[in-house]
Scaffold this active site. Structure first.
Site, PDB file in Angstrom:
ATOM      1  N   SER A  19       3.077  -3.418   4.888  1.00 46.05           N
ATOM      2  CA  SER A  19       3.234  -1.840   4.289  1.00 46.05           C
ATOM      3  C   SER A  19       2.196  -2.152   3.280  1.00 46.05           C
ATOM      4  O   SER A  19       0.378  -2.523   3.173  1.00 46.05           O
ATOM      5  CB  SER A  19       4.184  -2.279   3.586  1.00 46.05           C
ATOM      6  OG  SER A  19       4.468  -1.262   2.322  1.00 46.05           O
ATOM      7  N   GLY A  20       1.869  -0.518   2.629  1.00 48.74           N
ATOM      8  CA  GLY A  20       0.718   0.079   2.163  1.00 48.74           C
ATOM      9  C   GLY A  20      -0.696  -0.396   2.491  1.00 48.74           C
ATOM     10  O   GLY A  20      -1.101  -0.325   3.550  1.00 48.74           O
ATOM     11  N   ASP A  40       3.397 -11.014   7.909  1.00 45.40           N
ATOM     12  CA  ASP A  40       4.361 -10.481   6.490  1.00 45.40           C
ATOM     13  C   ASP A  40       5.963 -10.902   6.553  1.00 45.40           C
ATOM     14  O   ASP A  40       6.063 -11.423   7.396  1.00 45.40           O
ATOM     15  CB  ASP A  40       4.293  -8.680   6.547  1.00 45.40           C
ATOM     16  CG  ASP A  40       5.161  -8.143   5.283  1.00 45.40           C
ATOM     17  OD1 ASP A  40       3.520  -7.692   5.152  1.00 45.40           O
ATOM     18  OD2 ASP A  40       5.727  -8.233   4.687  1.00 45.40           O
ATOM     19  N   VAL A  69       3.826 -16.063   2.452  1.00 45.17           N
ATOM     20  CA  VAL A  69       2.941 -16.794   2.020  1.00 45.17           C
ATOM     21  C   VAL A  69       3.013 -18.172   0.808  1.00 45.17           C
ATOM     22  O   VAL A  69       2.536 -18.636   0.423  1.00 45.17           O
ATOM     23  CB  VAL A  69       1.305 -15.976   1.643  1.00 45.17           C
ATOM     24  CG1 VAL A  69       1.234 -14.902   2.841  1.00 45.17           C
ATOM     25  CG2 VAL A  69       2.043 -15.121   0.229  1.00 45.17           C
ATOM     26  N   TYR A 163       2.321 -10.694 -13.780  1.00 47.85           N
ATOM     27  CA  TYR A 163       1.672 -10.042 -12.427  1.00 47.85           C
ATOM     28  C   TYR A 163       0.127 -10.108 -12.638  1.00 47.85           C
ATOM     29  O   TYR A 163      -0.615  -9.746 -12.085  1.00 47.85           O
ATOM     30  CB  TYR A 163       1.838  -8.469 -11.975  1.00 47.85           C
ATOM     31  CG  TYR A 163       1.273  -7.600 -11.543  1.00 47.85           C
ATOM     32  CD1 TYR A 163       1.440  -8.169  -9.698  1.00 47.85           C
ATOM     33  CD2 TYR A 163       0.404  -6.880 -11.440  1.00 47.85           C
ATOM     34  CE1 TYR A 163       0.645  -7.520  -8.417  1.00 47.85           C
ATOM     35  CE2 TYR A 163      -0.471  -6.307 -10.637  1.00 47.85           C
ATOM     36  CZ  TYR A 163      -0.500  -6.444  -9.197  1.00 47.85           C
ATOM     37  OH  TYR A 163      -0.701  -5.794  -8.148  1.00 47.85           O
ATOM     38  N   SER A 166      -0.761 -13.120 -12.493  1.00 53.70           N
ATOM     39  CA  SER A 166      -1.609 -13.831 -11.194  1.00 53.70           C
ATOM     40  C   SER A 166      -2.688 -13.479 -10.724  1.00 53.70           C
ATOM     41  O   SER A 166      -3.410 -13.995  -9.846  1.00 53.70           O
ATOM     42  CB  SER A 166      -0.225 -13.026 -10.917  1.00 53.70           C
ATOM     43  OG  SER A 166      -0.200 -12.205 -10.048  1.00 53.70           O
TER      44      SER A 166
HETATM   45  P1  NAD Z   1       3.263  -2.440  -0.794  1.00 55.84           P
HETATM   46  O1  NAD Z   1       4.619  -3.349  -1.722  1.00 55.84           O
HETATM   47  O2  NAD Z   1       3.143  -2.034  -0.071  1.00 55.84           O
HETATM   48  O3  NAD Z   1       2.561  -4.068  -0.011  1.00 55.84           O
HETATM   49  C1  NAD Z   1       2.843  -5.565  -0.038  1.00 55.84           C
HETATM   50  C2  NAD Z   1       3.440  -6.378   1.460  1.00 55.84           C
HETATM   51  O4  NAD Z   1       3.502  -7.790   0.936  1.00 55.84           O
HETATM   52  C3  NAD Z   1       4.574  -5.889   1.745  1.00 55.84           C
HETATM   53  O5  NAD Z   1       4.809  -5.794   3.031  1.00 55.84           O
HETATM   54  C4  NAD Z   1       5.961  -6.962   1.242  1.00 55.84           C
HETATM   55  O6  NAD Z   1       6.387  -7.429   2.368  1.00 55.84           O
HETATM   56  C5  NAD Z   1       4.621  -8.125   1.562  1.00 55.84           C
HETATM   57  N1  NAD Z   1       5.176  -9.670   1.036  1.00 55.84           N
HETATM   58  C6  NAD Z   1       5.766  -9.614  -0.349  1.00 55.84           C
HETATM   59  N2  NAD Z   1       5.927 -10.425  -0.347  1.00 55.84           N
HETATM   60  C7  NAD Z   1       5.821 -11.741   0.888  1.00 55.84           C
HETATM   61  C8  NAD Z   1       4.905 -12.924   1.089  1.00 55.84           C
HETATM   62  N3  NAD Z   1       5.491 -14.199   0.083  1.00 55.84           N
HETATM   63  N4  NAD Z   1       4.889 -13.257   2.222  1.00 55.84           N
HETATM   64  C9  NAD Z   1       4.578 -12.479   3.310  1.00 55.84           C
HETATM   65  N5  NAD Z   1       4.640 -11.025   2.343  1.00 55.84           N
HETATM   66  C10 NAD Z   1       4.629 -10.620   0.980  1.00 55.84           C
HETATM   67  O7  NAD Z   1       2.481  -2.833  -2.157  1.00 55.84           O
HETATM   68  P2  NAD Z   1       0.695  -2.537  -2.278  1.00 55.84           P
HETATM   69  O8  NAD Z   1       0.232  -1.741  -2.930  1.00 55.84           O
HETATM   70  O9  NAD Z   1       0.357  -2.147  -0.541  1.00 55.84           O
HETATM   71  O10 NAD Z   1       0.167  -3.873  -2.312  1.00 55.84           O
HETATM   72  C11 NAD Z   1      -0.803  -4.380  -1.521  1.00 55.84           C
HETATM   73  C12 NAD Z   1      -1.620  -5.932  -2.134  1.00 55.84           C
HETATM   74  O11 NAD Z   1      -2.188  -5.586  -3.424  1.00 55.84           O
HETATM   75  C13 NAD Z   1      -0.819  -6.490  -3.675  1.00 55.84           C
HETATM   76  O12 NAD Z   1      -0.883  -7.666  -3.501  1.00 55.84           O
HETATM   77  C14 NAD Z   1      -0.833  -6.070  -4.764  1.00 55.84           C
HETATM   78  O13 NAD Z   1      -0.189  -6.242  -5.816  1.00 55.84           O
HETATM   79  C15 NAD Z   1      -2.368  -5.179  -4.483  1.00 55.84           C
HETATM   80  N6  NAD Z   1      -2.448  -3.857  -5.796  1.00 55.84           N
HETATM   81  C16 NAD Z   1      -2.337  -3.051  -5.634  1.00 55.84           C
HETATM   82  C17 NAD Z   1      -1.961  -1.610  -6.349  1.00 55.84           C
HETATM   83  C18 NAD Z   1      -1.650  -0.118  -6.125  1.00 55.84           C
HETATM   84  O14 NAD Z   1      -1.145   0.423  -6.203  1.00 55.84           O
HETATM   85  N7  NAD Z   1      -0.578   0.005  -4.896  1.00 55.84           N
HETATM   86  C19 NAD Z   1      -2.674  -1.877  -6.981  1.00 55.84           C
HETATM   87  C20 NAD Z   1      -3.743  -3.573  -7.469  1.00 55.84           C
HETATM   88  C21 NAD Z   1      -2.881  -4.552  -6.562  1.00 55.84           C
END
Ligand code: NAD
Length: 256
Positions: A19-20, A40, A69, A163, A166
């Site tokens: 994702s993302g 994932d 993870v 968050y 972490s």
């Molecule tokens: P997202 O929710 O689109 O993707 C997160 C992915 O992590 C999902 O596919 C989910 O299934 C997977 N996941 C969750 N728990 C898991 C686990 N225990 N084991 C394996 N996979 C697991 O989020 P995103 O926005 O793409 O975020 C990706 C990373 O970037 C994250 O660490 C998030 O904290 C960080 N982040 C995002 C933003 C933002 O604005 N989107 C900002 C700062 C940091």
């Protein structure tokens, strides 16, 4: 214009690759010539990413694997499966798996605090440890581990006590890993995304987005591909003299 091929013959694992930001990183790495393991907890979405890679980057072999993870055994199985399949451990690792469970400090349950720490911080530790152990045992001469923190780990954010803690932890972990792993040729750096369009931020109420956007110097949210650009730089030899740093990818959010 075709992407430069800076990751040819490299094997990468990307947690949260379904994702993302994680998915964008998988796509960008593949476009630069890497073989990518999409890892994932959501196996269906990991396979959707694999489908995109297999369709658009036919020259390399890619793989999708389920992993939680936050569980040591699951992470161990992931790295073992990669090694048996590719006959080598990954030399590039991006720890993008992450969750939010937002609540104000005074209402946050212990369970929700622990859940976020388990995935975001302990999950980063477990994957970083498993990949670096495997890479050192296999004698891999250069590696790059890219952890995903957040700008929120630096500045805090209302409703994100778990968050932000972490993600601050992820930065400290990364600097320590850089100090311990440099002797093995493994670089460790942390990216700090700001406010990026993804399923994670789709949950943020419209009024909050409305309040934050004017604080971003670039005047808009970022795109996962813009984070993937920086991850690719950190994975490649273009950053071969960079380790132990955090790079904000936040469009100038909260700089002053
Ligand atoms: P997202 O929710 O689109 O993707 C997160 C992915 O992590 C999902 O596919 C989910 O299934 C997977 N996941 C969750 N728990 C898991 C686990 N225990 N084991 C394996 N996979 C697991 O989020 P995103 O926005 O793409 O975020 C990706 C990373 O970037 C994250 O660490 C998030 O904290 C960080 N982040 C995002 C933003 C933002 O604005 N989107 C900002 C700062 C940091």
């Amino acid at each position: 214009m075709a992407a430069p091929c800076r990751l040819i013959l490299r094997l990468a694992v990307v947690s949260g690759g379904g994702s993302g930001i994680g998915r964008a990183v998988c796509q960008r790495f593949a476009s630069e010539g890497a073989s990518v393991v999409v890892a994932d907890r959501n196996e269906e979405s990991a396979h959707e990413t694999l489908e995109l890679l297999s369709r658009n980057h036919k020259g390399q072999e890619h793989m999708a694997l389920g992993v939680d993870v936050s569980l040591k055994d699951s992470v161990g199985r992931l790295v073992n499966t990669i090694q048996s399949h590719f006959f080598q451990p990954p030399s590039i690792c991006v720890t993008a798996a992450g969750i939010t469970q937002d609540e104000f400090l005074m209402n946050m349950t212990e369970e929700d605090f622990d859940k976020v720490i388990q995935v975001n911080l302990k999950g980063t530790f477990l994957l970083t440890q498993a990949v670096s152990k495997a890479a050192v045992a296999a004698g891999i001469s250069k590696g790059s581990i890219i952890t995903v923190g957040s700008i929120v780990g630096k500045v805090g954010n209302v409703g994100q006590i778990n968050y932000s803690a972490s993600k601050a932890g992820v930065e400290g972990l990364t600097r320590t890993a850089a100090k311990e792993l440099s002797r093995y040729g493994i670089r460790c750096n942390c990216i700090l995304p700001g406010f990026i369009e993804s399923p994670m931020t789709d949950k943020v109420p419209e009024k909050v987005i409305y309040k934050i956007t004017p604080l971003i110097l670039m005047g808009r949210m970022g795109k996962p591909a813009e984070v993937a650009d920086v991850c690719t730089f950190l994975a490649s030899d273009d950053s071969q003299y960079i380790t132990g740093v955090s790079i904000e990818v936040a469009g100038g959010l909260f700089i002053g």
